[in-house]
Design an enzyme around this catalytic site. Structure first.
Site, PDB file in Angstrom:
ATOM      1  CE1 TYR A 128      -3.655  -2.407   0.295  1.00 56.27           C
ATOM      2  CE2 TYR A 128      -4.557  -0.862   1.870  1.00 56.27           C
ATOM      3  CZ  TYR A 128      -4.712  -1.947   1.055  1.00 56.27           C
ATOM      4  OH  TYR A 128      -5.936  -2.570   1.014  1.00 56.27           O
ATOM      5  CD  GLU A 244      -3.373  -2.860   8.305  1.00 54.25           C
ATOM      6  OE1 GLU A 244      -3.840  -2.438   7.225  1.00 54.25           O
ATOM      7  OE2 GLU A 244      -2.212  -2.635   8.671  1.00 54.25           O
ATOM      8  CB  SER A 383      -0.601   7.792  11.976  1.00 56.58           C
ATOM      9  OG  SER A 383      -1.425   8.891  11.693  1.00 56.58           O
TER      10      SER A 383
HETATM   11  C1  LIG Z   1       6.865  -0.940  11.187  1.00 57.78           C
HETATM   12  C2  LIG Z   1       5.961  -0.532  10.052  1.00 57.78           C
HETATM   13  C3  LIG Z   1       5.410  -1.505   9.245  1.00 57.78           C
HETATM   14  C4  LIG Z   1       4.611  -1.133   8.160  1.00 57.78           C
HETATM   15  N1  LIG Z   1       4.138  -2.120   7.315  1.00 57.78           N
HETATM   16  C5  LIG Z   1       3.489  -1.751   6.177  1.00 57.78           C
HETATM   17  C6  LIG Z   1       3.127  -2.737   5.207  1.00 57.78           C
HETATM   18  O1  LIG Z   1       3.367  -3.945   5.386  1.00 57.78           O
HETATM   19  N2  LIG Z   1       2.538  -2.319   4.072  1.00 57.78           N
HETATM   20  C7  LIG Z   1       2.239  -1.014   3.833  1.00 57.78           C
HETATM   21  O2  LIG Z   1       1.678  -0.717   2.796  1.00 57.78           O
HETATM   22  N3  LIG Z   1       2.561  -0.055   4.731  1.00 57.78           N
HETATM   23  C8  LIG Z   1       3.196  -0.391   5.892  1.00 57.78           C
HETATM   24  N4  LIG Z   1       3.557   0.575   6.801  1.00 57.78           N
HETATM   25  C9  LIG Z   1       3.327   1.975   6.464  1.00 57.78           C
HETATM   26  C10 LIG Z   1       2.285   2.673   7.353  1.00 57.78           C
HETATM   27  O3  LIG Z   1       0.988   2.325   6.983  1.00 57.78           O
HETATM   28  C11 LIG Z   1       2.547   4.179   7.205  1.00 57.78           C
HETATM   29  O4  LIG Z   1       3.806   4.437   7.795  1.00 57.78           O
HETATM   30  C12 LIG Z   1       1.479   5.021   7.873  1.00 57.78           C
HETATM   31  O5  LIG Z   1       0.270   4.948   7.173  1.00 57.78           O
HETATM   32  C13 LIG Z   1       1.910   6.516   7.991  1.00 57.78           C
HETATM   33  O6  LIG Z   1       2.336   6.997   6.759  1.00 57.78           O
HETATM   34  P1  LIG Z   1       3.765   7.708   6.572  1.00 57.78           P
HETATM   35  O7  LIG Z   1       4.807   6.843   7.154  1.00 57.78           O
HETATM   36  O8  LIG Z   1       3.893   8.095   5.148  1.00 57.78           O
HETATM   37  O9  LIG Z   1       3.696   8.994   7.476  1.00 57.78           O
HETATM   38  P2  LIG Z   1       2.963  10.455   7.119  1.00 57.78           P
HETATM   39  O10 LIG Z   1       1.704  10.137   6.442  1.00 57.78           O
HETATM   40  O11 LIG Z   1       4.019  11.209   6.360  1.00 57.78           O
HETATM   41  O12 LIG Z   1       2.748  10.997   8.528  1.00 57.78           O
HETATM   42  C14 LIG Z   1       3.786  11.604   9.306  1.00 57.78           C
HETATM   43  C15 LIG Z   1       3.155  12.136  10.586  1.00 57.78           C
HETATM   44  O13 LIG Z   1       2.212  13.163  10.265  1.00 57.78           O
HETATM   45  C16 LIG Z   1       0.928  12.863  10.805  1.00 57.78           C
HETATM   46  N5  LIG Z   1      -0.134  13.268   9.879  1.00 57.78           N
HETATM   47  C17 LIG Z   1      -0.170  13.031   8.537  1.00 57.78           C
HETATM   48  N6  LIG Z   1      -1.321  13.528   8.019  1.00 57.78           N
HETATM   49  C18 LIG Z   1      -2.027  14.055   9.056  1.00 57.78           C
HETATM   50  C19 LIG Z   1      -3.295  14.700   9.175  1.00 57.78           C
HETATM   51  N7  LIG Z   1      -4.082  14.881   8.099  1.00 57.78           N
HETATM   52  N8  LIG Z   1      -3.709  15.103  10.397  1.00 57.78           N
HETATM   53  C20 LIG Z   1      -2.921  14.912  11.506  1.00 57.78           C
HETATM   54  N9  LIG Z   1      -1.695  14.321  11.439  1.00 57.78           N
HETATM   55  C21 LIG Z   1      -1.260  13.889  10.246  1.00 57.78           C
HETATM   56  C22 LIG Z   1       0.933  11.350  10.975  1.00 57.78           C
HETATM   57  O14 LIG Z   1       0.023  10.961  11.977  1.00 57.78           O
HETATM   58  C23 LIG Z   1       2.374  11.077  11.360  1.00 57.78           C
HETATM   59  O15 LIG Z   1       2.547  11.303  12.731  1.00 57.78           O
HETATM   60  C24 LIG Z   1       4.335   0.234   7.915  1.00 57.78           C
HETATM   61  C25 LIG Z   1       4.870   1.211   8.748  1.00 57.78           C
HETATM   62  C26 LIG Z   1       5.684   0.851   9.800  1.00 57.78           C
HETATM   63  C27 LIG Z   1       6.263   1.945  10.647  1.00 57.78           C
END
Ligand SMILES: Cc1cc2nc3c(=O)[nH]c(=O)nc-3n(C[C@H](O)[C@H](O)[C@H](O)COP(=O)(O)OP(=O)(O)OC[C@H]3O[C@@H](n4cnc5c(N)ncnc54)[C@H](O)[C@@H]3O)c2cc1C
Length: 398
Positions: A128, A244, A383
């Site tokens: 994803y 999930e 998140s």
């Molecule tokens: C250990 C681990 C395993 C994972 N495994 C998978 C997997 O198997 N497959 C997969 O597809 N993904 C996976 N993920 C990805 C995970 O779904 C994303 O990391 C998550 O959705 C957050 O996206 P980002 O990392 O791009 O952070 P961002 O979206 O860049 O967010 C950064 C920060 O900003 C905050 N933020 C962003 N937008 C807003 C808003 N509108 N309002 C308030 N706060 C906001 C977030 O809460 C976060 O604190 C994994 C992540 C981790 C850490």
């Protein structure tokens, strides 16, 4: 709200307890209860034992291999497994892609994929998130361009848990970028050994290799591997995300961790006495215990609602936030109690090739590694900030 178990439910609990006691391999439960690392082969072994008993997919409809149990029976089953030290089976297969396939897949897709998911032969990962498309998932850019009966895929996915061990991936790709971003996404299934797929490991702060970046260069995937309609992938993707987040509370596992912390505190000497007798520690443990009871009762309340056929609301979002916050509180307490012994991590022995016996006392194993990896719990699966936004919109209409 009726929270007590009926005599039939108590008999079911006994049956599960006895069967699990007799069939869960001791070497696996010892690892789980002692905080050791469970391998893919451990998981497969346990998966197959449950499959042979017919208990591998309680949440699935009976026609596809489910057990036909009530919500309470499923809860009892899950609690008994965690209580006995059973590892959690691969969610990407059973909780995520399986339900998408039996709900939205073609008959051919069901026949091709469901048996391998149920018997544990085929390992899946989730494609994803992308660099720059996590919370704002619909902005994803991995492109699938039509070429006759195939798509040609180019782009990259990140944080892909278990991609290095997976046989297949379920992947969101962009098939149209002319309209609203949610409307140009398709949901594809394809094997991880296709030409043009490269998996690059990401070692996380705890020293583990569980996540990866995956690159696609001109990967050819038949259109027959698409779930449902082209450009309708967002609908299937959202359905999967609710699954999930469901079952994320893992009350049994948290009870297990709390008792591990208490046992360790009862034997940890500090200046002037045992940690278990220190008022500041006792206060923290009591707070955590109260939060755990609240989590358990919330889960039971939601189950009781399901029994009465209440439509699910924002429970999954709520449980995700409460459960992951408590998970982090417990891991902080664990670090505090384990002290210096929480720092070494047996996984480093794999990385360094050392065969020296562990210096870590029983019960303190993996405290820091758990804690560091657990920082991600409030991020993955959507998140906690995003979950709060969803709840505010739905419950408070803001
Ligand atoms: C250990 C681990 C395993 C994972 N495994 C998978 C997997 O198997 N497959 C997969 O597809 N993904 C996976 N993920 C990805 C995970 O779904 C994303 O990391 C998550 O959705 C957050 O996206 P980002 O990392 O791009 O952070 P961002 O979206 O860049 O967010 C950064 C920060 O900003 C905050 N933020 C962003 N937008 C807003 C808003 N509108 N309002 C308030 N706060 C906001 C977030 O809460 C976060 O604190 C994994 C992540 C981790 C850490």
């Amino acid at each position: 709200m009726d929270l007590s178990f009926s005599p039939e439910e108590l008999a079911f609990q006994q049956e599960v307890r006895e069967w699990v006691g007799a069939n869960l391999p001791v070497d696996i439960s010892e690892k789980v209860l002692g905080g050791g690392k469970v391998t893919k082969s451990d998981l497969k072994r346990w998966h197959k034992i449950l499959f042979e008993k017919g208990w591998v997919a309680p949440a699935w409809p009976e026609e596809y291999g489910g057990t036909g149990w009530s919500a309470v029976q499923k809860y009892i089953f899950a609690e008994e497994l965690t209580r006995a030290g059973a590892p959690e089976l691969l969610g990407f297969s059973l909780k995520m892609v399986g339900p998408v396939i039996f709900t939205y897949g073609s008959e051919e897709q069901k026949a091709q994929h469901l048996p391998g998911i149920l018997n544990g032969d085929v390992w899946w990962c989730q494609g994803y998130s992308e660099p720059g498309s996590g919370s704002d998932l619909a902005s994803l850019k991995t492109k699938a361009v039509s070429d006759g009966d195939d798509y040609i895929i180019n782009g990259t996915k990140i944080w892909t848990t278990g991609a290095h061990e997976a046989d297949w991936i379920f992947c969101l790709v962009r098939t149209d970028d002319s309209g609203k971003k949610q409307e140009g996404i398709s949901f594809l299934l394809f094997p991880m050994d296709l030409p043009g797929i490269e998996v690059s490991p990401i070692i996380t702060i705890g020293g583990e290799h569980s996540v990866n970046q995956v690159f696609f260069t001109d990967v050819r995937v038949p259109k027959a591997n698409r779930i449902g309609e082209e450009n309708m992938g967002w609908t299937y993707a959202k359905f999967l995300l609710v699954n999930e987040r469901n079952g994320i509370a893992q009350v049994g596992g948290k009870k297990r961790q709390l008792s591990r912390i208490k046992n360790l505190a009862a034997t940890s000497e500090m200046a002037g006495g045992l940690l278990a007798e220190a008022p500041s520690y006792r206060q923290k443990i009591t707070d955590a215990e109260i939060a755990l009871m609240a989590l358990e009762y919330s889960e039971l309340r939601f189950l009781s609602g399901q029994k009465l056929d209440h439509a699910p609301g924002t429970e999954a979002n709520m449980m995700k936030v409460a459960a992951t916050q408590l998970q982090q509180t417990l891991s902080e307490l664990f670090i505090e109690v384990a002290g210096y012994y929480g720092m070494p991590y047996d996984g480093f022995q794999d990385l360094t090739g050392s065969n020296e016996p562990s210096v870590i006392p029983d019960g303190a194993q993996g405290a820091m590694a758990d804690h560091l990896y657990g920082r991600a719990a409030t991020i993955y699966g959507g998140s906690n900030e995003i979950q709060r936004d969803v709840m505010a919109k739905v419950l408070l209409s803001i």
